[in-house]
Scaffold this motif. Structure first.
Motif, PDB file in Angstrom:
ATOM      1  N   ASP A 194     -22.515  19.802  41.099  1.00 47.80           N
ATOM      2  CA  ASP A 194     -22.788  21.210  41.388  1.00 47.80           C
ATOM      3  C   ASP A 194     -22.362  21.460  42.828  1.00 47.80           C
ATOM      4  N   VAL A 195     -21.311  22.233  42.973  1.00 46.84           N
ATOM      5  CA  VAL A 195     -20.773  22.498  44.302  1.00 46.84           C
ATOM      6  C   VAL A 195     -20.776  23.996  44.555  1.00 46.84           C
ATOM      7  N   ASP A 196     -21.615  24.395  45.467  1.00 50.46           N
ATOM      8  CA  ASP A 196     -21.615  25.800  45.862  1.00 50.46           C
ATOM      9  C   ASP A 196     -21.831  26.734  44.665  1.00 50.46           C
ATOM     10  N   GLY A 197     -22.694  26.296  43.740  1.00 50.08           N
ATOM     11  CA  GLY A 197     -22.976  27.109  42.562  1.00 50.08           C
ATOM     12  C   GLY A 197     -21.974  26.949  41.441  1.00 50.08           C
ATOM     13  N   VAL A 198     -20.945  26.197  41.703  1.00 41.28           N
ATOM     14  CA  VAL A 198     -19.944  25.933  40.660  1.00 41.28           C
ATOM     15  C   VAL A 198     -20.290  24.593  40.013  1.00 41.28           C
ATOM     16  N   MET A 199     -20.419  24.631  38.710  1.00 41.28           N
ATOM     17  CA  MET A 199     -20.762  23.404  37.982  1.00 41.28           C
ATOM     18  C   MET A 199     -19.468  22.762  37.470  1.00 41.28           C
ATOM     19  N   LEU A 200     -19.235  21.535  37.899  1.00 40.55           N
ATOM     20  CA  LEU A 200     -18.074  20.785  37.412  1.00 40.55           C
ATOM     21  C   LEU A 200     -18.584  19.663  36.528  1.00 40.55           C
ATOM     22  N   LYS A 201     -18.144  19.663  35.283  1.00 36.35           N
ATOM     23  CA  LYS A 201     -18.666  18.687  34.329  1.00 36.35           C
ATOM     24  C   LYS A 201     -17.495  17.962  33.657  1.00 36.35           C
ATOM     25  N   ALA A 202     -17.519  16.610  33.775  1.00 39.69           N
ATOM     26  CA  ALA A 202     -16.443  15.816  33.150  1.00 39.69           C
ATOM     27  C   ALA A 202     -16.568  15.897  31.637  1.00 39.69           C
ATOM     28  N   ALA A 203     -15.445  16.221  30.971  1.00 40.79           N
ATOM     29  CA  ALA A 203     -15.440  16.333  29.499  1.00 40.79           C
ATOM     30  C   ALA A 203     -15.188  14.958  28.901  1.00 40.79           C
ATOM     31  N   ALA A 204     -16.279  14.279  28.548  1.00 38.04           N
ATOM     32  CA  ALA A 204     -16.149  12.900  28.053  1.00 38.04           C
ATOM     33  C   ALA A 204     -15.472  12.847  26.691  1.00 38.04           C
ATOM     34  N   LEU A 205     -15.795  13.792  25.841  1.00 34.65           N
ATOM     35  CA  LEU A 205     -15.223  13.788  24.496  1.00 34.65           C
ATOM     36  C   LEU A 205     -14.086  14.806  24.407  1.00 34.65           C
ATOM     37  N   GLY A 206     -13.171  14.521  23.558  1.00 35.60           N
ATOM     38  CA  GLY A 206     -12.029  15.421  23.400  1.00 35.60           C
ATOM     39  C   GLY A 206     -10.839  14.661  22.873  1.00 35.60           C
ATOM     40  N   ASN A 207      -9.673  15.252  22.929  1.00 37.78           N
ATOM     41  CA  ASN A 207      -8.441  14.630  22.435  1.00 37.78           C
ATOM     42  C   ASN A 207      -8.225  13.276  23.133  1.00 37.78           C
ATOM     43  N   PRO A 208      -8.279  12.183  22.365  1.00 32.18           N
ATOM     44  CA  PRO A 208      -8.180  10.876  23.016  1.00 32.18           C
ATOM     45  C   PRO A 208      -6.808  10.628  23.648  1.00 32.18           C
ATOM     46  N   PHE A 209      -5.825  11.370  23.205  1.00 34.30           N
ATOM     47  CA  PHE A 209      -4.479  11.157  23.744  1.00 34.30           C
ATOM     48  C   PHE A 209      -4.214  12.004  24.994  1.00 34.30           C
ATOM     49  N   ARG A 210      -5.212  12.792  25.400  1.00 32.63           N
ATOM     50  CA  ARG A 210      -5.067  13.556  26.634  1.00 32.63           C
ATOM     51  C   ARG A 210      -6.001  12.984  27.688  1.00 32.63           C
ATOM     52  N   VAL A 211      -5.626  13.216  28.928  1.00 30.43           N
ATOM     53  CA  VAL A 211      -6.462  12.728  30.020  1.00 30.43           C
ATOM     54  C   VAL A 211      -7.704  13.627  30.115  1.00 30.43           C
ATOM     55  N   ALA A 212      -8.856  13.012  30.371  1.00 27.06           N
ATOM     56  CA  ALA A 212     -10.090  13.805  30.496  1.00 27.06           C
ATOM     57  C   ALA A 212      -9.993  14.711  31.730  1.00 27.06           C
TER      58      ALA A 212
END
Lengths: 893, 106
Positions: free
Chosen positions: A730-748
């Motif tokens: 949480d930076v300055d009210g902006v929430m940054l969340k790593a997307a753990a799940l998703g297209n396995p052939f793309r970079v998270a």
């Protein structure tokens, strides 16, 4: 009644004879048919000018160490010293010498087998290739870790390999030390459905001995020479009974041609070199040592002999072999090696096995080798050798005399009579040698037609008759010879006179000869044809195997189905279940060809049931003349075909899906797991520094933004450094969340959101409807921004190392340029203004608290926000950055 | 970039091995030797598992390098990464086909 003295004298004489000039009983008891095969193969190779030799070596573990067979019996190692390799190397050397002396092109391959067949590459023996061939032989020969001895797979593979070579003279040298032994070490066998391995062996043997199919029959009907070498070891020759039977055809399939097989029974690996030498020559003599440990073996050479190769087997390492010329002078001994020139002859000496030496002798400067030669075996200095030790020699001789056809023809009509005059010439000088100087010389004449059949046209006749000319009928058994291209071969046999007689193999000269059909008959090319699948190399299922026989007009051709025979059947197909068909099967529906017209008669082999493996046979065509002027001519054309086992489509589809699921699914799962495990935002790295940011409000003037300036005082840490990476930030009210799940052939990536704000990043192509944006997990160098009334509020990320080594103005310049590029995405008025102020105004955001925390621990910790920044001495700040030198550690910070 | 090139190498080798098996066996219509099958299995592993492992190593290294604002990724990396995935998929497809056909004949 004889007196005691006379009797004693007779006994002693007999004993001496048996010791010094022992009868030629050197062959092991079980060795069979070597002479015939050697002569026939030599003639064949000389006639064709080419030979294909496949050396097939056993690679089972029984060669190198004690082993337990599938019956639970333990056996000693049969060849722990790899003497089979020495033997095979000497054999290759002999073929090289044969090629050098005769000009015959010898094509050789080395293959191995255990539970499976391991094929090798075909290479023509030459000065350039011999080293590579020897190396290949060592590599294959020294392999001895196989767990099975599968005759069927070995001979099936060998049959396919020699079939590919396509030559007329093909020799398979099959070496094994064991009986048929399979135990499942290599999985199931294609040739048996049985579960019991003893039954599998029986099935394999039955397939090999099937008179209508199997690899042995294919080789036999294709004229392949088979020389089997069985190393029984410890005198256990009984275990090689099946090998003997399959080689000789005794109760095993269709009998092979009488001169196309040889069996060598070797009871001791030490004899391998000597026994295998018989494949190229079989002038064997032996003698036992006397009370002094000495023995000698003599052989006679006539003046026509130009080279001689002597294999001397001393049997005991303590014995030395000496080669003595007719004048009693020693020209070479086994104590030496390499080329030696003595007393007018050059001898090449090579140790080819234990106590076994090969002497290759040529006369120097045009001399000759005529006379009685001796191989003497004597104990080495200071050594004693027991009486009765068996010493042996195998002599191979060659002459440069060749038969020559005077006034040779290249085209003759089949069925006609022609007069053939021949003489004998010296290859070296080119001069004719008259019959008067070669009293024992005789010639015979053979013709090998396009189908490979050899017909003897004239039996052995004295040279003198050939010099005058002999009428030759171009017929066989009263029928015209098969038209087409073939070879006419003159065979010269010279009876040697110098005793003990050494046999000289026939010298052959061959001439290309095309036999043409009588006028008005079509010419059928009788060369062997290969039937293939219609769309693939090998037909499968019940698809027909197709081929065509070239024909040239005039005339009419049809298939004689009654005379056509299938000699070998594919596995799974019984007699009568495969038929040879053609569109033309009678004179009424024959295929007609005009004068000079070239075409083909298409043939099909159609099975009723699926089967696989090779099948061979001969199609018989009837060729009738144009009009009704004569009887049809019968032409036999051999064929060979291979059928593949049909693919089980449902199994194939299932396996394909499974292989794809595993091949693509497993990597995808791995990538997904790696993505899930590593989808974290790096915030602190010993080398890369800590993740920092600047929060700025940037004014917009119409179409452009005000240039952004950055100062170190505005820097904030994005995290307290307690972890190297975090899942969300949480930076300055902006929430940054790593997307753990998703297209396995793309970079998270990191999903970025802020309440009541539509976010834009440096990577955005358009604002998302839900207001979110994505950034790479590595946030450094990227920014996220949103509308802030008439201005833009931006968070710009970088690493602490970036500002240690670079001027802040460069970062500011980058930010300005990047923001300007994305300015069109900010649409003031389309959303609610969000109260975004300076970090200090925002209260205790994660960044600020982190910053404060870390600053408190540092030498000049700001409390956070601009006010705190101001309280920090700028000179000390700069000094800290400068002294950090990019280490990025918290202490430095 | 080294792991990415390694991944490309694995995928390409897998495709080559599969193509070799296809060509030398008339698109798996002829007898396939055990040696060829070993090559096919190797090709399957190279273009599948090993290629992906190399790709993962690259991604990890790339993420680490991206902690700097001045990091600019190699412009060829994105294309190469796609090429790796395409080649790897192709390699798995070809080798799977040859292997399945071989086994379906037994």
């Amino acid at each position: 009644m004889f007196s005691r003295g006379i009797r004693s004298t007779m006994v002693m004489t007999a004993l001496c004879a048996s010791v010094v000039l022992a009868p030629s009983a050197a062959q092991a008891d079980g060795t069979q048919n070597v002479d015939k095969m050697v002569e026939s193969f030599s003639k064949c190779a000389s006639r064709e000018g080419a030979a294909d030799v496949l050396v097939l070596l056993d690679q089972s573990a029984s060669l190198s160490g004690p082993y337990t067979d599938s019956n639970g019996q333990t056996h000693e190692a049969t060849d722990p010293d790899d003497l089979r390799v020495s033997a095979a190397l000497d054999l290759v050397g002999q073929f090289k010498a044969f090629s050098d002396d005769t000009g015959v092109k010898v094509n050789l391959a080395v293959a191995g087998f255990d539970g499976n067949f391991h094929k090798g590459d075909w290479t023509v023996i030459s000065d350039d290739s011999i080293s590579a061939i020897r190396e290949e032989l060592r590599t294959v020969g020294e392999q001895d870790d196989g767990r099975e001895t599968d005759y069927f797979n070995a001979l099936q593979g060998a049959s396919e390999e020699v079939g590919k070579s396509g030559g007329q003279c093909r020799l398979l040298v099959f070496f094994t030390d064991g009986e048929y032994d399979v135990d499942g070490s290599y999985g199931s066998k294609d040739y048996s459905e049985a579960k019991d391995w003893t039954q599998v062996e029986k099935d394999g043997q039955a397939q090999l001995c099937n008179p209508k199919g199997g690899p042995l029959n294919v080789m036999r009907t294709s004229g392949v020479f088979l020389a089997s070498v069985g190393l029984s070891g410890n005198g256990d020759s009984g275990k090689l009974g099946f090998l003997r039977d399959l080689t000789s055809g005794n109760s095993c399939g269709k009998a092979p041609a009488v001169d196309h097989w040889a069996f060598m029974d070797v009871t001791d690996a030490r004899s391998l070199v000597f026994e295998l030498s018989k494949v190229t020559s079989n002038n064997v003599q032996d003698a036992r040592t006397n009370a002094s440990g000495r023995s000698r073996i003599q052989f006679g050479l006539d003046p026509i002999i130009t080279t001689v190769s002597v294999l001397a087997d001393a049997a005991d390492e303590l014995l030395r072999a000496e080669l003595i010329d007719p004048k009693g002078k020693t020209v070479a001994t086994s104590a030496n090696s390499g080329a030696v020139t003595r007393h007018g002859v050059t001898t090449n000496i090579a140790q080819v096995g234990p106590a076994t030496t090969r002497f290759r002798v040529k006369p120097a400067d045009g001399g000759n080798l005529a006379g009685v030669w001796t191989v003497r075996f004597t104990p080495k200095e200071g050594e004693r050798v027991a009486q009765g030790t068996l010493t042996r020699t195998n002599i191979s001789v060659r002459s440069d005399l060749r038969p020559q056809w005077l006034e040779p023809q290249s085209v003759l009509p089949t069925g006609s009579k022609t007069n053939v005059r021949a003489q004998v010439v010296s290859k070296g000088s080119g001069a004719a040698v008259p019959a008067s100087e070669l009293s024992g010389a005789e010639l015979s004449l053979d013709y090998r037609d396009a189908s490979g059949e050899v017909a003897n046209l004239v039996g052995v006749r004295p040279l003198a008759e050939w010099e005058k000319g002999i009428d030759v009928d171009l017929t066989s058994n009263g029928e015209p010879l098969t038209p087409g291209k073939g070879k006419l071969a003159l065979n010269l046999s010279v009876k040697m006179t110098t005793k003990p007689v050494t046999t000289l193999l026939p010298q052959v000269t061959a001439y290309d000869l095309e036999l043409v059909t009588p006028p008005n008959y079509p010419t059928v090319n009788a060369a062997p044809i290969v039937l293939t699948g219609e769309t693939t190399q090998d037909a499968e299922g019940t698809d027909p195997s197709v081929g065509s026989v070239p024909v040239k007009g005039p005339g009419c051709v049809w298939l004689d189905q009654g005379a056509t025979v299938v000699q070998n059947l594919p596995q799974g197909i019984e007699d009568g279940q495969i038929r040879i068909q053609a569109d033309a099967t009678s004179p009424d529906d024959c295929v007609k060809f005009a004068e000079g017209q070239e075409g083909a008669l298409v043939l099909k082999a159609v099975p009723d049931v699926p089967g696989y493996g090779a099948f061979t046979g001969s199609v018989v065509l009837q060729a009738a003349p144009d009009g009704e002027s004569g009887d049809p001519l019968e032409v036999s054309v051999p064929f060979v075909a291979e059928r593949a086992k049909a693919v089980n489509l449902s199994v194939q589809a299932g396996l394909l899906v499974l292989a794809l699921l595993l091949g693509l699914g497993v990597p995808a799962l791995i990538l997904l797991a790696i993505r899930a495990a590593t989808a974290k935002i790096p915030v602190s790295d010993p080398e890369g520094g800590d993740l920092a940011y600047v929060a700025k409000t940037v004014r917009v003037n119409g179409e452009s933004i005000e240039p952004v300036s950055l100062s170190r005082k505005e820097l904030r840490l994005a995290h307290d450094g307690s972890a190297s990476s975090v899942s969300q930030l949480d930076v300055d009210g902006v929430m940054l969340k790593a997307a753990a799940l998703g297209n396995p052939f793309r970079v998270a990536n990191a999903r970025t959101t802020r309440t009541n704000a539509t976010l834009v990043t440096d990577l955005s192509t358009a604002p998302a409807k839900d207001g979110s944006a994505t950034l790479p997990l590595g946030l450094a160098g990227h920014w996220v921004a949103w509308n802030d009334a008439d201005a833009i509020r931006v968070l710009y990320f970088f690493s602490t190392n970036d500002v240690r080594t670079n001027d802040m103005s460069e970062l500011a310049s980058r930010l300005t340029e990047s923001l300007q590029g994305q300015l069109h995405m900010f649409a003031p008025g389309e959303e609610q203004p969000v109260g975004v102020g300076t970090p200090a105004d925002q209260g205790a955001t994660a960044g600020q608290s982190d910053w404060g925390s870390s600053w408190d621990e540092g030498p000049t910790a700001p409390a956070g926000g601009s006010a705190t920044d101001d309280s920090r001495g700028s000179s000390g700040w700069d000094d800290d950055w400068g002294s950090g030198s990019g280490s990025g550690s918290k202490d430095t910070w | 970039m080294a792991p990415l090139w390694l991944a490309m190498g694995c995928a390409s080798m897998g495709v080559l091995l599969g193509a070799y098996a296809l060509i030398t066996t008339g698109f798996a219509s002829e007898v396939i030797s055990n040696r060829t099958i070993l090559l096919v299995i190797l090709g399957w592993l190279l273009s599948g598992l090993l290629c992906v492992v190399a790709l993962a190593v690259y991604q990890r290294q790339d993420l680490k390098r991206a902690t700097s604002a001045f990091y600019s990724p190699n412009p060829a990396a994105a294309s190469l990464r796609i090429a790796v995935l395409v080649a790897g998929t192709l390699g798995v497809l070809i080798n799977s086909y040859v292997f399945a056909t071989w086994l379906a004949r037994h």
